[in-house]
Write a protein that holds these residues in place. Structure first.
Motif, PDB file in Angstrom:
ATOM      1  N   PRO A  33      48.311  46.208  32.961  1.00 37.94           N
ATOM      2  CA  PRO A  33      47.994  46.997  31.791  1.00 37.94           C
ATOM      3  C   PRO A  33      46.679  47.533  31.662  1.00 37.94           C
ATOM      4  O   PRO A  33      45.685  47.057  31.633  1.00 37.94           O
ATOM      5  CB  PRO A  33      48.433  46.001  30.677  1.00 37.94           C
ATOM      6  N   ARG A  34      46.413  48.892  31.103  1.00 39.76           N
ATOM      7  CA  ARG A  34      45.110  49.515  30.797  1.00 39.76           C
ATOM      8  C   ARG A  34      44.338  48.425  29.962  1.00 39.76           C
ATOM      9  O   ARG A  34      42.998  48.529  30.119  1.00 39.76           O
ATOM     10  CB  ARG A  34      45.530  50.836  30.491  1.00 39.76           C
ATOM     11  N   GLY A  45      38.811  45.650  33.326  1.00 33.97           N
ATOM     12  CA  GLY A  45      37.412  45.099  33.180  1.00 33.97           C
ATOM     13  C   GLY A  45      37.279  43.834  32.897  1.00 33.97           C
ATOM     14  O   GLY A  45      36.370  42.921  32.851  1.00 33.97           O
ATOM     15  N   LYS A  46      38.595  43.089  32.659  1.00 31.26           N
ATOM     16  CA  LYS A  46      38.591  41.495  32.395  1.00 31.26           C
ATOM     17  C   LYS A  46      39.260  40.972  33.635  1.00 31.26           C
ATOM     18  O   LYS A  46      39.868  41.485  34.343  1.00 31.26           O
ATOM     19  CB  LYS A  46      39.358  41.591  31.162  1.00 31.26           C
ATOM     20  N   SER A  47      39.148  39.712  33.904  1.00 32.08           N
ATOM     21  CA  SER A  47      39.582  38.880  35.164  1.00 32.08           C
ATOM     22  C   SER A  47      40.573  37.960  34.428  1.00 32.08           C
ATOM     23  O   SER A  47      40.731  37.861  33.193  1.00 32.08           O
ATOM     24  CB  SER A  47      38.366  38.067  35.611  1.00 32.08           C
ATOM     25  N   LEU A  48      41.457  37.307  35.464  1.00 33.83           N
ATOM     26  CA  LEU A  48      42.506  36.351  34.931  1.00 33.83           C
ATOM     27  C   LEU A  48      41.651  35.048  34.206  1.00 33.83           C
ATOM     28  O   LEU A  48      42.218  34.620  33.205  1.00 33.83           O
ATOM     29  CB  LEU A  48      43.256  35.731  36.254  1.00 33.83           C
ATOM     30  N   CYS A  49      40.588  34.877  34.823  1.00 29.88           N
ATOM     31  CA  CYS A  49      40.073  33.566  34.207  1.00 29.88           C
ATOM     32  C   CYS A  49      39.180  33.847  32.727  1.00 29.88           C
ATOM     33  O   CYS A  49      39.656  33.133  31.759  1.00 29.88           O
ATOM     34  CB  CYS A  49      38.745  33.074  35.038  1.00 29.88           C
ATOM     35  N   VAL A  60      37.935  38.187  39.603  1.00 30.56           N
ATOM     36  CA  VAL A  60      37.827  39.546  39.913  1.00 30.56           C
ATOM     37  C   VAL A  60      38.417  40.282  38.563  1.00 30.56           C
ATOM     38  O   VAL A  60      39.376  40.260  38.202  1.00 30.56           O
ATOM     39  CB  VAL A  60      38.757  40.303  41.241  1.00 30.56           C
ATOM     40  N   ALA A  61      37.481  41.443  38.188  1.00 30.47           N
ATOM     41  CA  ALA A  61      37.704  42.159  36.986  1.00 30.47           C
ATOM     42  C   ALA A  61      38.874  43.245  37.583  1.00 30.47           C
ATOM     43  O   ALA A  61      38.769  43.839  38.525  1.00 30.47           O
ATOM     44  CB  ALA A  61      36.526  42.988  36.334  1.00 30.47           C
TER      45      ALA A  61
END
Length: 217
Positions: free
Chosen positions: A154-155, A159-163, A192-193
């Motif tokens: 999703p958009r 810029g965000k990672s799973l963590c 990874v973002a």
């Protein structure tokens, strides 16, 4: 190397042979139609022209040496049942049989098949699930309630990672793979973002997957 026997070189049987070939397994395929075998010969370790309802043909192979025997007979339910019985009597380790109906499938299970596949029914369920789960690229059913789906990230997650998202805890889902530029990220992908165009494989209960999709649709 694991080795497999595929009885029947129709569309279902060809699909099984090609996938096993791609996984570098040893595959023996048998059919009564020489033309069908010619079409798939490049993917098989060995091709046999013969009728597996015939004991002489069966006795040419050591059935117990194969890890799995796939009985990929088309619409001939009697042949599928007879061959399953004969294969079981020859100490097959595992039998996976294609069936045209639930009734025939029950018979196949009762005489020794370890697993029965209903290709048309499963294809229909898969197509329906993909339509119901909007945005799903690919769908794999594990059980009636649990699936693996491939979807676009999703958009709003770019810029965000799973963590950073604490994804598994927040959504009660597991991401098993991130795909970027049609290639999997194989290491430390949880840090990874996400970028535009990323896809991921998500595992979880269907209702949790659907809830996630609705939230970000």
């Amino acid at each position: 190397m694991r080795q497999y026997l595929v009885i029947g070189a129709g569309r279902f049987g060809r699909g099984v042979v090609k996938e096993l070939y791609d996984q570098r397994a040893k595959v023996v395929v048998c059919d009564t139609n020489e033309q069908k075998l010619d079409e798939i010969d490049q993917y098989a370790t060995h091709a046999i022209i013969g009728d597996f309802r015939d004991n002489d043909v069966l006795d040419e192979l050591n059935i117990e040496e194969f890890d799995t025997v796939f009985i990929a007979i088309g619409t001939d339910a009697f042949s599928a049942i007879l061959i399953t019985k004969k294969i079981k009597e020859r100490n097959a380790k595992r039998i996976v049989a294609k069936s045209i109906s639930r009734e025939v499938g029950e018979i196949l299970l009762s005489i020794g098949a370890d697993r029965v596949i209903y290709p048309e029914e499963e294809a229909g369920k898969k197509a329906a699930r993909q339509e119901l789960m909007s945005g799903i690229i690919e769908y794999y059913e594990i059980t009636n309630d649990v699936s693996i789906v491939e979807m676009d990230v999703p958009r709003s997650l770019y810029g965000k990672s799973l963590c950073e998202l604490d994804f598994s805890k927040k959504y009660d889902l597991v991401v098993s793979l991130i795909i970027r530029d049609d290639k999997p990220l194989l290491s430390h992908f949880a840090d990874v973002a996400f970028k535009p165009g990323d896809r991921f494989l998500v595992i979880g209960q269907n209702k949790k997957i659907e809830k996630f999709k609705k939230k970000y649709n």
